[in-house]
Scaffold this active site. Structure first.
Site, PDB file in Angstrom:
ATOM      1  N   CYS A  92     -25.363 -87.891 -76.134  1.00 46.82           N
ATOM      2  CA  CYS A  92     -25.277 -88.932 -75.105  1.00 46.82           C
ATOM      3  C   CYS A  92     -25.345 -90.353 -75.693  1.00 46.82           C
ATOM      4  O   CYS A  92     -24.380 -90.783 -76.305  1.00 46.82           O
ATOM      5  CB  CYS A  92     -26.336 -88.673 -74.043  1.00 46.82           C
ATOM      6  SG  CYS A  92     -25.899 -89.419 -72.473  1.00 46.82           S
ATOM      7  N   HIS A 188     -27.479 -82.669 -72.666  1.00 50.64           N
ATOM      8  CA  HIS A 188     -28.907 -82.525 -72.947  1.00 50.64           C
ATOM      9  C   HIS A 188     -29.301 -81.089 -72.617  1.00 50.64           C
ATOM     10  O   HIS A 188     -28.478 -80.292 -72.190  1.00 50.64           O
ATOM     11  CB  HIS A 188     -29.718 -83.471 -72.045  1.00 50.64           C
ATOM     12  CG  HIS A 188     -29.317 -84.907 -72.135  1.00 50.64           C
ATOM     13  ND1 HIS A 188     -29.574 -85.672 -73.241  1.00 50.64           N
ATOM     14  CD2 HIS A 188     -28.698 -85.726 -71.244  1.00 50.64           C
ATOM     15  CE1 HIS A 188     -29.128 -86.908 -73.024  1.00 50.64           C
ATOM     16  NE2 HIS A 188     -28.586 -86.962 -71.818  1.00 50.64           N
TER      17      HIS A 188
HETATM   18  N1  GLN Z   1     -27.144 -95.391 -71.684  1.00 48.55           N
HETATM   19  C1  GLN Z   1     -26.057 -94.468 -71.810  1.00 48.55           C
HETATM   20  C2  GLN Z   1     -25.280 -94.244 -70.525  1.00 48.55           C
HETATM   21  O1  GLN Z   1     -25.829 -94.357 -69.457  1.00 48.55           O
HETATM   22  C3  GLN Z   1     -26.578 -93.144 -72.351  1.00 48.55           C
HETATM   23  C4  GLN Z   1     -27.446 -92.391 -71.383  1.00 48.55           C
HETATM   24  C5  GLN Z   1     -28.056 -91.150 -71.990  1.00 48.55           C
HETATM   25  O2  GLN Z   1     -28.252 -91.077 -73.180  1.00 48.55           O
HETATM   26  N2  GLN Z   1     -28.428 -90.199 -71.174  1.00 48.55           N
HETATM   27  O3  GLN Z   1     -24.107 -93.944 -70.598  1.00 48.55           O
END
Ligand code: GLN
Length: 229
Positions: A92, A188
């Protein structure tokens, strides 16, 4: 290779979504396969070790993501280790960091360019279960996504998985990207806990050894199964 060095990068910044568990899964599966492992936690203030075998980046909110990028850009250590054949799993925010560019806190920033992808702000936040067919292993993967950025792949990167439900990179077709030993995904879970065969793949890439099927009944029972809430 005696001990596999698993480098968990900036857990205090990139630990928001539980991706730090990927390190523990690698160590656990390594033990099953008779591989000695050590987990090295590296904070924002520490220099990154150059001699890692597997590097891990997790998900984060925008501000933490920018700090992590800043620290990684202080030196070219990760880029050097990858050029020497180390394995990298980036989830992510981590996935976005290792691309060419991404947006966070309303600004566009250049990433580490370890994957030939670009991320940009999406129209909605993508939150929920993802199911996707791995394009590397013959395996149905499951994970949980929570991101607003969407990612497009350029010619230097291949997709990590084909999405069957959920958003993945944002279009609902593909998730993540891969180039050599560099793996990026929006999943995740932690992804390696939900899909332990992927942990075995990373260990194979790090050691050059193929592993036979192991008896890990709980992992096998729940592998790839999307959670119901
Ligand atoms: N901040 C990034 C987004 O919202 C990554 C979010 C995350 O790692 N879950 O795209």
């Amino acid at each position: 290779m005696s001990t596999i060095r698993i480098v968990r990068i900036h857990n205090e910044l990139l630990g928001t979504y539980g991706d730090q568990g990927n390190a523990e899964v690698l160590a656990f599966r390594g033990k099953f396969h008779g591989i000695s492992t050590t987990i090295i936690d590296v904070t924002y203030e520490d220099p990154l070790p150059r001699n890692g075998n597997i590097y891990l980046l997790g998900g984060a909110e925008d501000a933490a993501q920018l700090l992590s990028l800043e620290a990684l850009k202080r030196e070219k250590t990760l880029e050097g280790a990858i050029a020497d054949g180390a394995v990298l799993l980036a989830v992510c925010a981590g996935f976005q960091i290792i691309g060419n560019s991404f947006w966070a806190d309303g600004q566009q920033v250049g990433g580490l360019s370890l994957l030939d992808v670009e991320s940009s702000p999406g129209k909605k936040r993508c939150v929920g279960e993802v199911k996707a067919k791995s394009l590397i292993l013959n395996l149905e993967l499951s994970g949980f996504e929570n991101h607003s950025g969407i990612t497009t792949l350029n010619s230097g990167a291949k997709a990590f998985a084909r999405v069957s439900s959920g958003n993945g990179n944002g279009d609902g077709h593909f998730d993540g990207a891969v180039a050599g030993n560099v793996f990026g995904t929006y999943m995740h879970g932690p992804i390696l806990a939900r899909n332990p065969q992927l942990a075995d793949l990373l260990l194979t890439r790090a050691t050059g050894r193929a592993f036979s099927q192991i008896n890990d009944p709980l992992a096998t029972k729940y592998a790839g199964i999307a959670r119901k809430y």
